[in-house]
Scaffold this motif. Structure first.
Motif, PDB file in Angstrom:
ATOM      1  N   VAL A 134       0.839  -1.195   0.000  1.00  0.00           N
ATOM      2  CA  VAL A 134       0.000   0.000   0.000  1.00  0.00           C
ATOM      3  C   VAL A 134       0.876   1.248   0.000  1.00  0.00           C
ATOM      4  N   GLU A 135       1.961   1.186   0.784  1.00  0.00           N
ATOM      5  CA  GLU A 135       2.867   2.335   0.819  1.00  0.00           C
ATOM      6  C   GLU A 135       3.556   2.537  -0.527  1.00  0.00           C
ATOM      7  N   TYR A 136       3.905   1.428  -1.196  1.00  0.00           N
ATOM      8  CA  TYR A 136       4.531   1.556  -2.521  1.00  0.00           C
ATOM      9  C   TYR A 136       3.550   2.191  -3.509  1.00  0.00           C
ATOM     10  N   ALA A 137       2.298   1.792  -3.398  1.00  0.00           N
ATOM     11  CA  ALA A 137       1.285   2.364  -4.288  1.00  0.00           C
ATOM     12  C   ALA A 137       1.216   3.873  -4.091  1.00  0.00           C
ATOM     13  N   MET A 138       1.268   4.296  -2.829  1.00  0.00           N
ATOM     14  CA  MET A 138       1.208   5.724  -2.556  1.00  0.00           C
ATOM     15  C   MET A 138       2.461   6.428  -3.071  1.00  0.00           C
ATOM     16  N   GLU A 139       3.594   5.727  -2.977  1.00  0.00           N
ATOM     17  CA  GLU A 139       4.847   6.272  -3.489  1.00  0.00           C
ATOM     18  C   GLU A 139       4.734   6.479  -5.007  1.00  0.00           C
ATOM     19  N   ALA A 140       4.136   5.488  -5.683  1.00  0.00           N
ATOM     20  CA  ALA A 140       3.964   5.600  -7.138  1.00  0.00           C
ATOM     21  C   ALA A 140       3.184   6.858  -7.486  1.00  0.00           C
ATOM     22  N   ILE A 141       2.196   7.149  -6.671  1.00  0.00           N
ATOM     23  CA  ILE A 141       1.352   8.303  -6.950  1.00  0.00           C
ATOM     24  C   ILE A 141       2.104   9.616  -6.751  1.00  0.00           C
ATOM     25  N   SER A 142       3.034   9.633  -5.794  1.00  0.00           N
ATOM     26  CA  SER A 142       3.731  10.891  -5.569  1.00  0.00           C
ATOM     27  C   SER A 142       4.705  11.211  -6.711  1.00  0.00           C
ATOM     28  N   HIS A 143       4.824  10.305  -7.700  1.00  0.00           N
ATOM     29  CA  HIS A 143       5.570  10.636  -8.917  1.00  0.00           C
ATOM     30  C   HIS A 143       4.634  10.997 -10.061  1.00  0.00           C
ATOM     31  N   ALA A 144       3.368  10.804  -9.851  1.00  0.00           N
ATOM     32  CA  ALA A 144       2.407  10.998 -10.942  1.00  0.00           C
ATOM     33  C   ALA A 144       2.125  12.479 -11.153  1.00  0.00           C
ATOM     34  N   GLY A 145       1.465  12.782 -12.230  1.00  0.00           N
ATOM     35  CA  GLY A 145       1.120  14.162 -12.554  1.00  0.00           C
ATOM     36  C   GLY A 145       0.329  14.813 -11.432  1.00  0.00           C
ATOM     37  N   THR A 146       0.596  16.100 -11.205  1.00  0.00           N
ATOM     38  CA  THR A 146      -0.034  16.809 -10.104  1.00  0.00           C
ATOM     39  C   THR A 146      -1.519  17.061 -10.385  1.00  0.00           C
ATOM     40  N   VAL A 147      -2.343  16.876  -9.371  1.00  0.00           N
ATOM     41  CA  VAL A 147      -3.755  17.252  -9.450  1.00  0.00           C
ATOM     42  C   VAL A 147      -4.054  18.151  -8.268  1.00  0.00           C
TER      43      VAL A 147
END
Lengths: 288, 223, 211
Positions: A21-34
């Motif tokens: 779950v933490e890795y998933a959240m990490e993936a998101i913090s590299h994603a495009g900003t919303v």
């Protein structure tokens, strides 16, 4: 040995953490900003597009070059990052696009199901809860990975008026006055904290939203090829919620007006050759 | 079909009244049966139809309204409640043993400050109307309401109109009826004592005496 | 209880004009001979180019309308375009046929203007109607349904002519409906008429006999 508590989503590590779950959240913090900003008159929502490039045929993507207001907003949505979930709810997504599509589908179904049983638009928080119940399920039940998606929900209902929520892969959600997910979210949030005022007009919310976005994104000039933008307001006549997903030319006009860039019409679609922003290039197609 | 109930909306309230008979065929077994049920802080229904079905169905509705309230911290608004109840009856109609329940649903929408009244029959037919009747009232009192009802009625006029309707039923229908009555406004569901000369004045003088047991925990509306 | 099709009363009529269509309904909701409501609109918009009317058993009017709204919304989201009158007719038809052996007691009427496409730059105005189990008819002139259907046929047969302009079409459909429902004790109590053209929809409420 290091992988012992990594490989399965539903197993706690000895420190009591769920690594997947933490890795998933990490993936998101590299994603495009919303990024979204709430005001009494309505809500502004902006999202950074990562998949750009002059060879990309936008007319084939879901939504293509469409957009629009009210019912029109259904006919094409924003395309990549901003979706209409129901007449009264817009969502901005950060994370794995394919996961996001399935979440959008699920929430649209849930919203229609509510309309069917109760003959009213689903209250915003109820839809957020529906979706988060499902997201949470994937952190607990066997063998599956969690959704690699965080969302901002922007909506209106008769019980609580305009509302802004954020949810993450763990299934947590929270309500905000202004918030940001994706790359550089912490610096964007502190910028928002400085500039947010409780009595913003919609005009000011729009400009705060886009100005913060321009400081957050790596590129110096904003333009419709790198950005999606939408607002949720009330129709002045009917007093019913009115979603507006900006068409590329409308967004460019707004950006020029705020002196944040804006691509002139003949430049639309040319864009940069590669996806800019936080994520490394290899991730462009996966994590946006 | 031995039932009789009325609903009247006014400026900022809705009144529901129902007869109090219980029996079978031509036999009256009870003349003090309450056939009005509070379903929430600002919602109630007056019901009639096949005995047994009525109790089962109203219990089912009441519990579901409460469940929704507990789950979502807000009670269903009258329009949404009417849609849900209507669907239950419409689905039941095409089942092996349909509920034979007719009802008037009255409610006060706290978000728009508007009263609502729905006429719903056992088929799942719904009418969203300012005044309504079920049972015998349909035959003899609808015309009374057509004549005397007006837009934006104050509470006193609502009670006056209800009395005209009850009077019509008592003078034109062979069956003898007692009536009980509730009023729903922004403050919730209240009992109205029709034997008093001015039940509205009594209500404003001593609202605690007119309290109706409401199934849902009343959660203060967010400021 | 008599026939479910006559239990609540109500009628709908649709007509084709020159680059326009019109659809109209009465507003009565009854319980056999008793009038219950005079605000029961049996015609619904799918979008600003497509309307449909559902005369028949009132409980099924609600149920089918909610079912179709669900299906149309899902179609709009998945396809990212508006449903065409023809496709919508088939959606209604298959929804009805799904209940072949325990039908919805409804005879729908559909009226719409198809959008011009590359393949068909000048589409014709479209109306259609169905029986309770979804057998489609697509008339060139007018479609009627409901408790006043027989009277509507007579009135429409006499009044309708080809290529009516929107204003004339409004007059024709209004006179057809009003005169037909005045001869039907289960329809009437006011009416609503929609005239759909490429650039706008004109909706008017008609006053009629209230007895």
């Amino acid at each position: 040995m290091a992988r012992r508590y990594d490989s399965r989503t539903t197993i706690f590590s000895p420190e009591g953490r769920l690594f997947q779950v933490e890795y998933a959240m990490e993936a998101i913090s590299h994603a495009g900003t919303v990024l979204a900003v709430l005001s009494k008159e309505g809500i502004a929502l902006a999202a950074e597009k990562k998949v750009t490039g002059k060879l990309l045929d936008l007319s084939l993507a879901p939504g293509g070059q469409m957009g629009g207001e009210g019912n029109q907003a259904w006919l094409g949505g924003g395309g990549e990052k901003i979706f209409l979930l129901n007449n009264n709810i817009l969502a901005g997504l950060a994370g794995i696009t394919s996961d996001a599509n399935s979440l959008v589908n699920f929430s649209r179904n849930a919203a229609q199901q509510h309309l069917f049983t109760y003959d009213e638009d689903i209250p915003v928080e109820m839809l957020v809860q529906r979706l988060c119940d499902m997201k949470q399920g994937y952190t607990q039940f066997g063998g599956l990975r969690p959704f690699g998606v965080a969302l901002l929900y922007v909506g209106w209902d008769s019980l609580h008026g305009f509302q802004l929520y954020q949810s993450d892969p763990s299934g947590n959600y929270s309500g905000w006055k202004a918030t940001c997910i994706g790359a550089n979210h912490s610096s964007a949030t502190s910028l928002l904290k400085q500039d947010y005022k409780d009595d913003l007009t919609l005009e000011e919310a729009r400009s705060l939203c886009l100005k913060t976005m321009s400081k957050t994104m790596d590129s110096t000039k904003l333009g419709s090829e790198k950005l999606e933008f939408a607002t949720m307001t009330l129709d002045p006549k009917t007093k019913q919620p009115l979603a507006k997903i900006y068409r590329p030319n409308e967004l460019d006009a707004l950006l020029r007006q705020l002196e944040l860039g804006g691509t002139s019409d003949d430049q639309v679609g040319v864009g940069e050759a590669t996806g800019g922003g936080g994520g490394d290039e290899g991730n462009v197609a996966m994590s946006t | 079909m031995g039932d009789c109930s009325f609903g009247i909306t006014g400026k900022d309230f809705v009144i529901l009244a129902s007869d109090m008979n219980a029996g079978r065929g031509i036999i009256k077994m009870k003349s003090d049966e309450n056939k009005i049920r509070a379903l929430g802080p600002h919602l109630a229904m007056a019901y009639g139809g096949e005995t047994g079905d009525t109790e089962q169905f109203t219990d089912y509705v009441e519990r579901n309204m409460r469940l929704y309230h507990i789950r979502n911290h807000n009670a269903l608004l009258p329009p949404a409640a009417s849609a849900w109840i209507r669907r239950q009856l419409a689905q039941s109609l095409r089942s092996r043993k349909p509920y034979a329940v007719n009802l008037l649903l009255g409610g006060f929408d706290t978000t728009t400050s508007l009263p609502h009244l729905y006429w719903i029959d056992y088929l799942g037919t719904k009418a969203d109307i300012p005044y309504a009747a079920h049972g015998f009232g349909m035959y003899v009192a609808l015309s009374t309401m057509d004549k005397w009802w007006f837009e934006g009625m104050p509470k006193e006029k609502g009670v006056e109109l209800l009395r005209k309707c009850i009077n019509e039923v008592q003078s034109r229908i062979v069956v003898q009826f007692n009536f009980n009555c509730i009023l729903i406004d922004a403050d919730g569901v209240h009992q109205l004592d029709l034997s008093a000369s001015d039940p509205i004045a009594d209500l404003s003088r001593a609202p605690e005496k007119a309290e109706v047991e409401v199934p849902n925990p009343i959660i203060a509306a967010p400021a | 209880m008599g026939s479910p099709m006559e239990y609540n009363g109500g009628s709908v009529v649709a007509m084709v004009g020159k680059d326009c269509v019109a659809i109209a309904t009465d507003l009565r909701l009854g319980q056999q001979s008793i009038g219950v409501a005079y605000n029961f609109d049996k015609v619904v918009a799918v979008n600003d180019k497509l309307y449909y009317g559902l005369p028949g058993l009132a409980t099924d009017v609600y149920s089918l309308r909610e079912h179709l709204r669900f299906r149309v919304n899902m179609y709009r989201m998945k396809e990212e375009r508006e449903i065409t009158p023809k496709t919508f007719t088939h959606l209604v038809s298959s929804s009805l046929y799904e209940k072949r052996f325990g039908p919805w007691f409804i005879e729908p009427v559909v009226a719409g203007l198809p959008q011009p496409t590359e393949l068909d730059p000048h589409p014709k105005p479209f109306i259609s109607t169905m029986d309770t189990i979804g057998c489609i008819t697509t008339p060139k002139d007018f479609a009627v349904a409901g408790t006043a259907a027989d009277k509507l046929y007579g009135a429409a047969e006499g009044l309708w002519e080809p290529d009516l302009e929107p204003d004339d079409l409004f007059e024709t459909i209004s006179q057809t409906l009003l005169n037909a429902v005045d001869r039907d004790c289960l329809s009437g109590w006011g009416a609503i008429v929609h005239v759909i053209t490429q650039d706008k929809v004109v909706t008017r409420r008609l006053r009629s006999r209230m007895d």
